[in-house]
Design a protein around this motif. Structure first.
Motif, PDB file in Angstrom:
ATOM      1  N   GLY A   1       9.131  16.069  -5.450  1.00 24.31           N
ATOM      2  CA  GLY A   1       8.014  16.407  -4.773  1.00 24.31           C
ATOM      3  C   GLY A   1       7.240  15.109  -4.089  1.00 24.31           C
ATOM      4  N   ALA A   2       7.155  14.102  -4.738  1.00 27.14           N
ATOM      5  CA  ALA A   2       6.658  12.929  -3.908  1.00 27.14           C
ATOM      6  C   ALA A   2       7.144  12.638  -2.769  1.00 27.14           C
ATOM      7  CB  ALA A   2       6.623  11.903  -4.772  1.00 27.14           C
ATOM      8  N   ALA A   3       8.609  12.815  -2.708  1.00 27.88           N
ATOM      9  CA  ALA A   3       9.474  12.565  -1.367  1.00 27.88           C
ATOM     10  C   ALA A   3       9.202  13.579  -0.413  1.00 27.88           C
ATOM     11  CB  ALA A   3      10.924  12.581  -1.838  1.00 27.88           C
ATOM     12  N   ARG A   4       9.116  14.772  -0.693  1.00 28.86           N
ATOM     13  CA  ARG A   4       8.467  15.789   0.261  1.00 28.86           C
ATOM     14  C   ARG A   4       6.944  15.411   0.777  1.00 28.86           C
ATOM     15  NH1 ARG A   4       9.303  20.234  -3.229  1.00 28.86           N
ATOM     16  NH2 ARG A   4      11.604  19.970  -3.223  1.00 28.86           N
ATOM     17  N   GLU A   5       6.215  14.959  -0.144  1.00 30.07           N
ATOM     18  CA  GLU A   5       4.769  14.800  -0.092  1.00 30.07           C
ATOM     19  C   GLU A   5       4.537  13.655   1.026  1.00 30.07           C
ATOM     20  OE1 GLU A   5       1.047  13.025  -1.962  1.00 30.07           O
ATOM     21  OE2 GLU A   5       1.821  14.927  -3.031  1.00 30.07           O
ATOM     22  N   ARG A   6       5.538  12.580   0.783  1.00 30.49           N
ATOM     23  CA  ARG A   6       5.329  11.380   1.524  1.00 30.49           C
ATOM     24  C   ARG A   6       6.215  11.388   2.867  1.00 30.49           C
ATOM     25  NH1 ARG A   6       2.044   8.257   1.917  1.00 30.49           N
ATOM     26  NH2 ARG A   6       3.008   6.436   1.772  1.00 30.49           N
ATOM     27  N   GLY A   7       7.058  12.447   2.822  1.00 29.04           N
ATOM     28  CA  GLY A   7       8.317  12.272   4.120  1.00 29.04           C
ATOM     29  C   GLY A   7       9.157  11.213   3.881  1.00 29.04           C
ATOM     30  N   TYR A   8       9.566  11.067   2.647  1.00 30.33           N
ATOM     31  CA  TYR A   8      10.737  10.006   2.667  1.00 30.33           C
ATOM     32  C   TYR A   8      11.895  10.814   1.694  1.00 30.33           C
ATOM     33  CZ  TYR A   8       7.133   6.347   2.524  1.00 30.33           C
ATOM     34  OH  TYR A   8       6.235   5.756   3.033  1.00 30.33           O
ATOM     35  N   SER A   9      12.955  10.040   1.595  1.00 27.31           N
ATOM     36  CA  SER A   9      14.097  10.732   0.803  1.00 27.31           C
ATOM     37  C   SER A   9      13.648  10.645  -0.448  1.00 27.31           C
ATOM     38  CB  SER A   9      15.215  10.021   1.117  1.00 27.31           C
ATOM     39  OG  SER A   9      15.236   8.659   0.799  1.00 27.31           O
ATOM     40  N   ALA A  10      14.275  11.329  -1.686  1.00 25.49           N
ATOM     41  CA  ALA A  10      14.061  10.982  -2.984  1.00 25.49           C
ATOM     42  C   ALA A  10      14.549   9.635  -3.452  1.00 25.49           C
ATOM     43  CB  ALA A  10      14.652  12.170  -3.682  1.00 25.49           C
ATOM     44  N   SER A  11      15.648   9.098  -2.783  1.00 27.06           N
ATOM     45  CA  SER A  11      16.199   7.961  -3.006  1.00 27.06           C
ATOM     46  C   SER A  11      15.202   6.628  -2.920  1.00 27.06           C
ATOM     47  CB  SER A  11      17.516   7.797  -2.521  1.00 27.06           C
ATOM     48  OG  SER A  11      17.532   7.599  -1.140  1.00 27.06           O
ATOM     49  N   ALA A  12      14.574   6.741  -1.584  1.00 23.88           N
ATOM     50  CA  ALA A  12      13.675   6.005  -1.190  1.00 23.88           C
ATOM     51  C   ALA A  12      12.365   5.711  -1.989  1.00 23.88           C
ATOM     52  CB  ALA A  12      13.108   6.210   0.344  1.00 23.88           C
TER      53      ALA A  12
ATOM     54  N   ILE B   1       0.608  -1.016   0.171  1.00 21.39           N
ATOM     55  CA  ILE B   1      -0.034   0.065  -0.043  1.00 21.39           C
ATOM     56  C   ILE B   1       0.986   1.257   0.209  1.00 21.39           C
ATOM     57  CG2 ILE B   1      -1.623   1.319   1.409  1.00 21.39           C
ATOM     58  CD1 ILE B   1      -2.883  -1.008  -0.050  1.00 21.39           C
ATOM     59  N   GLU B   2       1.995   1.276   0.867  1.00 23.76           N
ATOM     60  CA  GLU B   2       2.871   2.458   0.968  1.00 23.76           C
ATOM     61  C   GLU B   2       3.443   2.751  -0.552  1.00 23.76           C
ATOM     62  OE1 GLU B   2       2.966   4.671   3.320  1.00 23.76           O
ATOM     63  OE2 GLU B   2       1.381   3.400   4.086  1.00 23.76           O
ATOM     64  N   ALA B   3       3.830   1.709  -1.196  1.00 25.38           N
ATOM     65  CA  ALA B   3       4.362   1.832  -2.581  1.00 25.38           C
ATOM     66  C   ALA B   3       3.424   2.656  -3.577  1.00 25.38           C
ATOM     67  CB  ALA B   3       5.064   0.629  -3.202  1.00 25.38           C
ATOM     68  N   ILE B   4       2.011   1.993  -3.374  1.00 29.75           N
ATOM     69  CA  ILE B   4       1.037   2.559  -4.238  1.00 29.75           C
ATOM     70  C   ILE B   4       0.664   3.839  -4.012  1.00 29.75           C
ATOM     71  CG2 ILE B   4      -1.582   2.160  -4.764  1.00 29.75           C
ATOM     72  CD1 ILE B   4      -1.121  -0.869  -4.212  1.00 29.75           C
ATOM     73  N   ARG B   5       0.779   4.235  -2.558  1.00 32.31           N
ATOM     74  CA  ARG B   5       0.530   5.769  -2.280  1.00 32.31           C
ATOM     75  C   ARG B   5       1.576   6.574  -2.991  1.00 32.31           C
ATOM     76  NH1 ARG B   5      -3.514   6.544   1.092  1.00 32.31           N
ATOM     77  NH2 ARG B   5      -4.235   4.759   2.454  1.00 32.31           N
ATOM     78  N   THR B   6       2.924   6.039  -2.766  1.00 30.58           N
ATOM     79  CA  THR B   6       3.984   6.800  -3.465  1.00 30.58           C
ATOM     80  C   THR B   6       3.938   6.751  -4.937  1.00 30.58           C
ATOM     81  OG1 THR B   6       5.463   6.047  -1.558  1.00 30.58           O
ATOM     82  CG2 THR B   6       6.681   6.563  -3.520  1.00 30.58           C
ATOM     83  N   LEU B   7       3.369   5.870  -5.454  1.00 34.15           N
ATOM     84  CA  LEU B   7       3.330   5.955  -7.008  1.00 34.15           C
ATOM     85  C   LEU B   7       2.272   7.085  -7.259  1.00 34.15           C
ATOM     86  CD1 LEU B   7       3.119   4.842 -10.057  1.00 34.15           C
ATOM     87  CD2 LEU B   7       1.147   3.341  -9.193  1.00 34.15           C
ATOM     88  N   VAL B   8       1.136   7.374  -6.509  1.00 32.72           N
ATOM     89  CA  VAL B   8       0.125   8.124  -6.892  1.00 32.72           C
ATOM     90  C   VAL B   8       0.886   9.542  -6.631  1.00 32.72           C
ATOM     91  CG1 VAL B   8      -1.995   9.227  -6.025  1.00 32.72           C
ATOM     92  CG2 VAL B   8      -2.088   6.736  -6.169  1.00 32.72           C
ATOM     93  N   ALA B   9       1.642   9.856  -5.549  1.00 31.17           N
ATOM     94  CA  ALA B   9       2.414  11.050  -5.256  1.00 31.17           C
ATOM     95  C   ALA B   9       3.167  11.472  -6.309  1.00 31.17           C
ATOM     96  CB  ALA B   9       3.069  10.851  -3.985  1.00 31.17           C
ATOM     97  N   VAL B  10       4.049  10.384  -6.999  1.00 29.30           N
ATOM     98  CA  VAL B  10       4.968  10.744  -8.093  1.00 29.30           C
ATOM     99  C   VAL B  10       4.120  10.936  -9.235  1.00 29.30           C
ATOM    100  CG1 VAL B  10       6.562   9.437  -9.632  1.00 29.30           C
ATOM    101  CG2 VAL B  10       6.823   8.931  -7.078  1.00 29.30           C
ATOM    102  N   TYR B  11       3.215  10.366  -9.532  1.00 32.22           N
ATOM    103  CA  TYR B  11       2.194  10.704 -10.594  1.00 32.22           C
ATOM    104  C   TYR B  11       1.651  12.070 -10.560  1.00 32.22           C
ATOM    105  CZ  TYR B  11      -1.394  10.086 -14.273  1.00 32.22           C
ATOM    106  OH  TYR B  11      -2.143  10.270 -15.340  1.00 32.22           O
ATOM    107  N   ASP B  12       1.188  12.336  -9.364  1.00 34.11           N
ATOM    108  CA  ASP B  12       0.435  13.844  -9.020  1.00 34.11           C
ATOM    109  C   ASP B  12       1.633  14.776  -9.235  1.00 34.11           C
ATOM    110  OD1 ASP B  12      -1.943  12.789  -8.857  1.00 34.11           O
ATOM    111  OD2 ASP B  12      -2.027  12.604  -6.592  1.00 34.11           O
ATOM    112  N   ASN B  13       2.702  14.642  -8.512  1.00 31.26           N
ATOM    113  CA  ASN B  13       3.781  15.772  -8.482  1.00 31.26           C
ATOM    114  C   ASN B  13       4.511  15.771  -9.694  1.00 31.26           C
ATOM    115  OD1 ASN B  13       3.976  17.053  -5.751  1.00 31.26           O
ATOM    116  ND2 ASN B  13       3.581  15.013  -5.362  1.00 31.26           N
ATOM    117  N   MET B  14       4.476  14.537 -10.498  1.00 29.18           N
ATOM    118  CA  MET B  14       5.240  14.617 -11.722  1.00 29.18           C
ATOM    119  C   MET B  14       6.820  14.671 -11.455  1.00 29.18           C
ATOM    120  SD  MET B  14       4.107  13.401 -14.429  1.00 29.18           S
ATOM    121  CE  MET B  14       2.319  12.533 -14.154  1.00 29.18           C
ATOM    122  N   SER B  15       7.306  14.077 -10.081  1.00 25.64           N
ATOM    123  CA  SER B  15       8.308  14.440  -9.839  1.00 25.64           C
ATOM    124  C   SER B  15       8.675  13.599  -8.543  1.00 25.64           C
ATOM    125  CB  SER B  15       8.570  16.133  -9.197  1.00 25.64           C
ATOM    126  OG  SER B  15       9.749  16.231  -8.091  1.00 25.64           O
ATOM    127  N   VAL B  16       9.889  12.855  -8.450  1.00 27.61           N
ATOM    128  CA  VAL B  16      10.307  12.053  -7.322  1.00 27.61           C
ATOM    129  C   VAL B  16      10.651  13.154  -6.094  1.00 27.61           C
ATOM    130  CG1 VAL B  16      12.161  10.599  -6.583  1.00 27.61           C
ATOM    131  CG2 VAL B  16      11.234  10.063  -8.783  1.00 27.61           C
TER     132      VAL B  16
END
Length: 102
Positions: free
Chosen positions: A21-32, A4-19
């Protein structure tokens, strides 16, 4: 199996069109985030995003997967909201009970 966390991250990457931006939104590092997307692509055997000049663009696979992911995540989000309200109500009841104790 997709997490589920990977699916949420996928949606965040898609919405931000940026790794990033998604990292910021999800509270992860860009490498994660990059690792999660690489693992998801490995599991599915498809490319989800392609690098373009200034960022990334989704493939048709990503677009289809995100549409399905939103359908799956919506009821999970509602369940999480309900559980939070339940915890809040329970906490209020517990607090009120303690205040009423002699």
């Amino acid at each position: 199996m997709m997490r589920i966390e990977a699916i949420r991250t996928l949606v965040a990457v898609y919405d931000n069109m940026s790794v990033v931006g998604a990292a910021r939104e999800r509270g992860y590092s860009a490498s994660a985030v990059s690792r999660q997307m690489a693992e998801l692509q490995r599991q599915l055997g498809v490319v989800l995003f392609k690098a373009d000049g200034r960022g990334i663009s989704p493939t048709r696979h990503a677009s289809g997967l995100v549409a399905q992911a939103r359908e799956v995540l919506a009821p999970l989000d509602r369940l999480e909201q309900y559980a939070k309200r339940l915890r809040d109500v329970t906490q209020l009841a517990d607090d009120a009970e303690r205040v009423g104790d002699p």
